[in-house]
Design a protein around this motif. Structure first.
Motif, short mmCIF file in Angstrom:
data_model
loop_
_atom_site.label_atom_id
_atom_site.label_comp_id
_atom_site.label_asym_id
_atom_site.label_seq_id
_atom_site.Cartn_x
_atom_site.Cartn_y
_atom_site.Cartn_z
N PRO A 31 36.13 40.21 37.43
CA PRO A 31 36.09 38.77 37.73
C PRO A 31 37.08 38.35 38.82
O PRO A 31 36.87 37.34 39.48
CB PRO A 31 36.42 38.12 36.39
CG PRO A 31 35.94 39.11 35.38
CD PRO A 31 36.29 40.45 35.99
N ASP A 32 38.14 39.13 39.03
CA ASP A 32 39.07 38.81 40.13
C ASP A 32 38.34 38.84 41.47
O ASP A 32 38.60 38.01 42.34
CB ASP A 32 40.23 39.82 40.17
CG ASP A 32 41.25 39.60 39.08
OD1 ASP A 32 42.41 39.36 39.42
OD2 ASP A 32 40.89 39.68 37.89
N ILE A 33 37.44 39.80 41.63
CA ILE A 33 36.67 39.90 42.88
C ILE A 33 35.86 38.63 43.09
O ILE A 33 35.81 38.09 44.20
CB ILE A 33 35.76 41.14 42.86
CG1 ILE A 33 36.57 42.43 42.73
CG2 ILE A 33 34.90 41.18 44.11
CD1 ILE A 33 35.73 43.67 42.49
N ILE A 34 35.24 38.16 42.02
CA ILE A 34 34.45 36.93 42.10
C ILE A 34 35.32 35.76 42.55
O ILE A 34 34.95 34.98 43.44
CB ILE A 34 33.78 36.64 40.74
CG1 ILE A 34 32.77 37.75 40.40
CG2 ILE A 34 33.10 35.27 40.75
CD1 ILE A 34 32.26 37.72 38.97
N ALA A 35 36.50 35.63 41.94
CA ALA A 35 37.41 34.53 42.29
C ALA A 35 37.85 34.60 43.74
O ALA A 35 37.87 33.58 44.44
CB ALA A 35 38.63 34.56 41.36
N TYR A 36 38.20 35.79 44.22
CA TYR A 36 38.65 35.93 45.60
C TYR A 36 37.52 35.60 46.58
O TYR A 36 37.74 34.94 47.59
CB TYR A 36 39.17 37.35 45.86
CG TYR A 36 40.65 37.50 45.55
CD1 TYR A 36 41.60 37.47 46.56
CD2 TYR A 36 41.09 37.70 44.24
CE1 TYR A 36 42.95 37.62 46.29
CE2 TYR A 36 42.44 37.84 43.95
CZ TYR A 36 43.36 37.80 44.98
OH TYR A 36 44.71 37.94 44.70
N LEU A 37 36.30 36.06 46.28
CA LEU A 37 35.17 35.74 47.15
C LEU A 37 34.89 34.23 47.16
O LEU A 37 34.66 33.64 48.23
CB LEU A 37 33.92 36.52 46.71
CG LEU A 37 33.94 38.01 47.02
CD1 LEU A 37 32.82 38.73 46.28
CD2 LEU A 37 33.83 38.26 48.53
N ARG A 38 34.92 33.62 46.01
CA ARG A 38 34.69 32.17 45.92
C ARG A 38 35.75 31.40 46.69
O ARG A 38 35.45 30.40 47.35
CB ARG A 38 34.68 31.72 44.47
CG ARG A 38 33.43 32.10 43.73
CD ARG A 38 33.54 31.64 42.30
NE ARG A 38 32.25 31.66 41.63
CZ ARG A 38 32.09 31.37 40.36
NH1 ARG A 38 33.12 31.02 39.62
NH2 ARG A 38 30.90 31.41 39.82
N ARG A 39 36.98 31.84 46.58
CA ARG A 39 38.08 31.14 47.26
C ARG A 39 37.84 31.11 48.76
O ARG A 39 38.17 30.13 49.43
CB ARG A 39 39.40 31.83 46.94
CG ARG A 39 40.60 31.20 47.63
CD ARG A 39 41.91 31.84 47.17
NE ARG A 39 43.02 31.28 47.89
CZ ARG A 39 43.65 31.91 48.88
NH1 ARG A 39 43.29 33.13 49.25
NH2 ARG A 39 44.67 31.31 49.49
N ARG A 40 37.24 32.14 49.29
CA ARG A 40 36.96 32.22 50.72
C ARG A 40 35.57 31.71 51.09
O ARG A 40 35.17 31.78 52.24
CB ARG A 40 37.11 33.65 51.21
CG ARG A 40 38.52 34.17 51.20
CD ARG A 40 39.27 33.75 52.47
NE ARG A 40 40.60 34.30 52.48
CZ ARG A 40 40.92 35.49 52.94
NH1 ARG A 40 39.98 36.28 53.44
NH2 ARG A 40 42.16 35.90 52.90
#
Length: 182
Positions: A88-97
């Motif tokens: 889920p960290d990957i999802i958060a980082y992608l969403r942030r950008r």
């Protein structure tokens, strides 16, 4: 794809003490997995590659996804495993950008225990390095994206205390021994 109840994530923004905590948990006999994103960044620096979050986040995320998925297979059912960041960290980082998130990232994120431990931003221990160029303000924003993403995905986010590593380990041990749904 079933959740294995002994797969726990420790997440948080850069410089919040996750890696140090994982090292101590390992010293206490837990099975711990290091942060894949840090390894990928180090490898990219060594080869002069551009698959780092600040240059090519989607390709970086895909490499991390593949390696983090492989890490999950290494967690056996006989003891609790802790992961320095989770899918889920990957999802958060992608969403942030503002990047698109492949649907399979959501599907594979269900393979962890629904309790996740969040190391909150902590200015007194925050340090930059070659793999962590973000500012403390970036770390606070990332932490918020992580918390919101995990909660949206149905995880129960437990914030770690801003205290010594010894106390954080005790906090996790106490939580695990008192939790009924693990």
């Amino acid at each position: 794809m079933n959740t294995i109840n002994n797969r726990f994530i420790i997440t948080g923004g850069p410089g919040s003490g996750k890696s140090t905590l994982l090292s101590q948990l390992s010293d206490h006999g837990y099975c711990c997995f290091e942060e894949i994103s840090r390894i990928v960044i180090q490898e990219q620096h060594q080869i002069g590659g551009d698959k780092v979050p600040w240059r090519n986040l989607p390709d970086f995320a895909e490499i991390c996804f593949q390696r983090m998925s492989a890490q999950l297979l290494e967690c056996t059912a006989d003891k609790n495993c802790f992961f320095d960041r989770g899918l889920p960290d990957i999802i958060a980082y992608l969403r942030r950008r503002g990047c698109d998130v492949p649907k399979r990232y959501f599907k594979h994120s269900k393979q962890y225990n629904k309790t996740v431990f969040l190391a909150p931003p902590w200015k007194e221990i925050f340090i930059n390095d070659a793999e962590r160029p973000e500012s403390f303000e970036d770390s606070m924003e990332i932490s918020l994206f992580l918390k919101n993403t995990y909660e949206e995905l149905g995880f129960r986010v437990i914030e770690l205390p801003k205290s010594s590593i010894k106390h954080r380990v005790k906090f996790i041990n106490n939580y695990l021994s008192g939790a009924n749904d693990l």
